[in-house]
Scaffold this active site. Structure first.
Site, PDB file in Angstrom:
ATOM      1  NE  ARG A  24      -0.265  -0.076   4.992  1.00 12.78           N
ATOM      2  CZ  ARG A  24      -0.622   0.660   6.025  1.00 12.78           C
ATOM      3  NH1 ARG A  24      -1.739   1.353   5.994  1.00 12.78           N
ATOM      4  NH2 ARG A  24       0.099   0.712   7.128  1.00 12.78           N
ATOM      5  CB  THR A 134      10.298   2.514   7.823  1.00 11.84           C
ATOM      6  OG1 THR A 134      10.097   1.729   8.986  1.00 11.84           O
ATOM      7  CG2 THR A 134       9.805   1.763   6.595  1.00 11.84           C
ATOM      8  CE  LYS A 159      10.093  -3.414   9.001  1.00 14.50           C
ATOM      9  NZ  LYS A 159       9.193  -3.796  10.088  1.00 14.50           N
ATOM     10  CE  LYS A 161       7.623  -1.388   5.622  1.00 14.17           C
ATOM     11  NZ  LYS A 161       6.986  -2.549   6.264  1.00 14.17           N
ATOM     12  CG  ASP A 189       8.674  -5.685   6.196  1.00  9.84           C
ATOM     13  OD1 ASP A 189       8.282  -6.779   5.717  1.00  9.84           O
ATOM     14  OD2 ASP A 189       7.988  -5.001   6.968  1.00  9.84           O
ATOM     15  CD  GLU A 217       9.165  -7.192   9.614  1.00  6.59           C
ATOM     16  OE1 GLU A 217      10.154  -6.668  10.162  1.00  6.59           O
ATOM     17  OE2 GLU A 217       8.038  -6.658   9.609  1.00  6.59           O
ATOM     18  CG  ASP A 242       4.867  -7.781  10.410  1.00  6.53           C
ATOM     19  OD1 ASP A 242       4.030  -7.893  11.314  1.00  6.53           O
ATOM     20  OD2 ASP A 242       5.075  -6.685   9.841  1.00  6.53           O
ATOM     21  CE  LYS A 266       4.297  -4.546  12.445  1.00  3.02           C
ATOM     22  NZ  LYS A 266       4.113  -4.461  10.978  1.00  3.02           N
ATOM     23  CG  ASP A 319       9.656  -1.529  12.812  1.00  2.00           C
ATOM     24  OD1 ASP A 319      10.044  -0.401  12.447  1.00  2.00           O
ATOM     25  OD2 ASP A 319       8.914  -2.251  12.125  1.00  2.00           O
ATOM     26  CG  ASP A 321       9.807   3.708  11.866  1.00  2.00           C
ATOM     27  OD1 ASP A 321       8.965   2.817  12.108  1.00  2.00           O
ATOM     28  OD2 ASP A 321      10.319   3.869  10.744  1.00  2.00           O
TER      29      ASP A 321
END
Ligand code: MG
Length: 360
Positions: A24, A134, A159, A161, A189, A217, A242, A266, A319, A321
């Protein structure tokens, strides 16, 4: 300490920079804020953020879920919390974001009633932790530019993406490592973006290039536990779940399958601190280190995640942030940031004393 009401309101928070993953692109977040009131004048604060592509929870479903929880727990007493948490979790299936918002407000009240910070109620000591930062999924050039900009904040762990295209993902990671220097630790990730074989091929290529990868991840689809195990078995690099781990049951299954080297907890996925503690217990028993992360959430719910994170020894990575992307903080009090440090206040509960009317 009887629960008298749960008030719900929403706040829109524009992001300072867009947040892009394989799933997304987000430019602003809708946050649901809850206030749980009691007959003892103690008030608890909680929050949730909809992440439809991951949790299935939307703004409307979270508000509806909280209304349903409200109808079930108003009138119950927090002098005896266990039945309240049992009711909260058992009165509806799924709806983990709604449950998390109420759960953290209840923990806030219990800690306030004991006049201790929530992390102390949960058994924690430290109150300052280091978060990674991130870098959103984009072209290698834009990711390098974002990296150089973010590094001004003194972060020591990135991190990154990825997960759109394996070849391009390798280019992205190489470019970011080159820009940040060889000492910079990188958490990859992929947000479910690769097949198991692609993940192994990417991981091996990154290792042959000697990139400083700390972990990979969620390389594969959330429910592909066999794929996770394949990646773990074929790659000499920690593989972390995750989206594969929502509930304590998921954690138990992944651990029993020996499918992962780490779990990312999470609150929006597991339904709050009550279940996060169970996941941490399973992980600790199996010797699987955890990270505590968040969705694109504001300071309110991330405060609860931070208090939980410092309460468990098995939580080794942070994580948290997401609030750094937010252009405003809806809470008065609570956590704050100094560079890469998340400062957890020593005030009772979450440390939040009110919600800001203007959301400034
Ligand atoms: Mg993730």
């Amino acid at each position: 300490m009887e629960i008298t009401d749960i008030l719900i309101h929403t706040v829109t928070i524009p992001l300072i920079t867009p947040f892009k993953t394989a799933l997304r692109t987000v430019t602003e977040i809708e946050n649901i804020l809850v206030t749980v009131t009691t007959d003892s004048q103690l008030v608890g604060y909680g929050g949730a953020a909809p992440t439809a592509v991951i949790t299935g929870d939307t703004l409307g479903s979270i508000m509806g879920g909280i209304e349903h929880i409200r109808a079930n727990i108003v009138g119950m007493s927090l002098e005896n919390p266990e039945p309240v948490f049992q009711t909260l979790n058992n009165c509806l299936v799924g709806n983990t974001s709604a449950k998390a918002a109420v759960d953290m407000a209840l923990y806030d009240i219990i800690a306030k009633s004991l006049k201790v910070p929530l992390y102390r109620l949960l058994g924690g000591k430290a109150h300052e932790i280091e978060t990674d930062i991130t870098i959103s999924l984009d072209t290698p050039e834009k990711m390098v530019a974002e990296t150089l900009d973010k590094l001004k904040g003194g972060y020591q762990i990135l991190k990154i993406k990825v997960g759109s295209d394996p070849e391009l993902d390798i280019e992205r990671l190489q470019a970011v490592q080159d820009a940040a220097g060889p000492e910079m630790k990188i958490r990859i990730d992929a947000n479910q973006g690769w097949s198991a074989k692609e993940a192994v091929a990417v991981g091996r290529e990154l290792q042959s290039r000697k990139l400083n990868i700390e972990l990979m991840e969620q390389p594969v689809k959330a429910r592909d536990f066999i794929g996770m195990k394949y990646v773990r078995d074929h790659l000499d690099m920690p593989v972390m779940a995750d989206e594969s781990v929502f509930s304590p049951q998921d954690a138990l299954e992944l651990v029993n399958m020996q499918a992962v080297d780490g779990l990312n907890i999470k609150l929006m996925k597991c339904g709050g601190i009550y279940n996060a503690l169970k996941i941490a217990a399973i992980a600790e028993t199996a010797g699987i280190p955890c990270m505590v992360g968040s969705m694109m959430e504001s300071h309110v719910s991330v405060a609860a995640a931070a208090h939980f994170a410092v309460s468990r020894a098995i939580v080794k990575r942070f994580d948290l942030d997401a609030p750094l992307f937010c252009s405003k903080n809806p809470a008065v009090g609570g956590i704050s940031y100094q560079g890469r440090s998340v400062i957890i206040p020593n005030e009772p509960g979450l440390g939040i004393t009110a919600f800001r009317k203007s959301g400034k």
